[in-house]
Design an enzyme around this catalytic site. Structure first.
Site, PDB file in Angstrom:
ATOM      1  N   ASP A 107       0.274  -1.581   0.297  1.00 34.97           N
ATOM      2  CA  ASP A 107       0.092   0.159  -0.247  1.00 34.97           C
ATOM      3  C   ASP A 107       1.015   1.128   0.105  1.00 34.97           C
ATOM      4  OD1 ASP A 107      -0.906  -1.059   3.513  1.00 34.97           O
ATOM      5  OD2 ASP A 107       0.595   0.428   2.775  1.00 34.97           O
ATOM      6  N   HIS A 122       7.005  -7.975  -1.487  1.00 32.60           N
ATOM      7  CA  HIS A 122       5.685  -8.068  -2.283  1.00 32.60           C
ATOM      8  C   HIS A 122       5.009  -7.338  -3.362  1.00 32.60           C
ATOM      9  CE1 HIS A 122       4.536 -11.200   1.321  1.00 32.60           C
ATOM     10  NE2 HIS A 122       5.281 -11.777   0.365  1.00 32.60           N
TER      11      HIS A 122
END
Ligand code: BV8
Length: 248
Positions: A107, A122
């Protein structure tokens, strides 16, 4: 050891640490309003499990479904702001001689909170890449159908995140593993420690002699293996822990 308040050995160990490594998971963004990875999904996506959509097979089978799922998540992330846990970790960089911040989250909230050199194991939901060339693409021709296509080769675009079954970015993983081996304190924050190879990192640090501190709302599969397990919300525990360890 599960403790409610902070014991003096923990505080002294933190204060005297040369190198602190931190691994964060979806729990650190929960107080920013971003559902954790294993929270049940809502609305249109309630009938899907994140683990089933975050795979190359799902994208192969239904690229539009997967692209639209990430577009939905990007909208949630766009409305989210870093919380007190992100801010405390950004402040930590100025409190210790060396900090390595590793995240499983996609995010970008650590960077928004001011953390620098964030290691994203990731990937990042704000970046898209060509599914064929694996190159990040910044802009493309808007088409009504999704996913859009690569302006260079015409292949489908996909989110620049690591799906289950895909290799992690080698440099990021190497840096994270080196930090786990060399740190004297390892903080595991807001992660169920269920996804590998990230979940190995706290145990690598413990085996290398580091003090491992878990900050998590619920027990996890590593709670019994860490030095200290602090139960509660990271947005509440981290600011308090750092304020007590490093009184102004
Ligand atoms: C790979 C990006 C080579 C996409 C994600 C070894 C053993 C077993 C399996 C494997 C293994 N090695 C590889 C695997 C397979 C697999 C894996 O680990 N599977 C698991 C399910 C067993 N790993 C891979 O495929 C990895 N690739 O290793 O390649 C390989 C491949 C195949 C086979 C062998 C080798 C790639 C993994 C990356 C997947 N991509 N995300 C996207 O986001 O869409 S992972 C995904 O899970 C997210 O990134 C997320 O961050 C991550 C971990 O989840 P958490 O962050 O921990 O989130 P979760 O919801 O689980 O937990 C949140 C926690 O916070 C909870 O405990 C909750 O209590 C707590 N919490 C909530 N609120 C708060 C809080 N805590 C504090 N404060 C709060 N306020």
């Amino acid at each position: 050891m599960m403790i409610r308040e902070f014991d003096n050995v923990l505080l002294a160990t933190l204060r005297n640490a040369r190198h602190v490594a931190v691994l964060t998971g979806a729990g650190v963004s929960a107080e920013s309003g971003i559902p954790t990875f294993r929270d049940a999904q809502t609305g249109l996506w309630a009938r899907f499990r994140a683990e089933d959509l975050a795979t190359p097979e799902a994208f192969e089978r239904d690229p539009k479904l997967v692209w639209d799922w990430y577009a939905w998540r990007r909208e949630i992330v766009a409305k989210a702001a870093p919380n007190a846990g992100h801010a405390a970790l950004a402040r930590l960089a100025g409190l210790v001689p060396r900090l390595t911040l590793v995240t499983q989250n996609v995010d970008g909230l650590h960077q928004q909170a001011g953390s620098r050199d964030v290691i994203e194991l990731h990937g990042n939901i704000h970046r898209s890449k060509c599914a064929r060339e694996n190159l990040v693409i910044d802009s493309w021709q808007d088409v009504k159908d999704s996913p859009p296509r690569c302006p260079r080769c015409g292949a489908l675009l996909r989110p620049d995140v690591v799906w289950f079954g895909e290799m992690l970015p080698a440099a990021a993983l190497e840096q994270a593993e080196a930090a786990a081996h060399s740190c004297d304190v390892f903080l595991s924050v807001g992660t169920s420690a269920a996804v590998y190879p990230a979940a190995h990192l706290p145990l690598t640090a413990r085996d290398a002699g580091a003090t491992v501190v878990e900050v998590n709302k619920d027990p996890t599969r590593i709670s019994g293996a860490v030095t200290y397990s602090l139960r509660g919300a990271s947005g509440e525990i981290l600011p308090r822990l750092f304020a007590v360890a490093w009184p102004m």
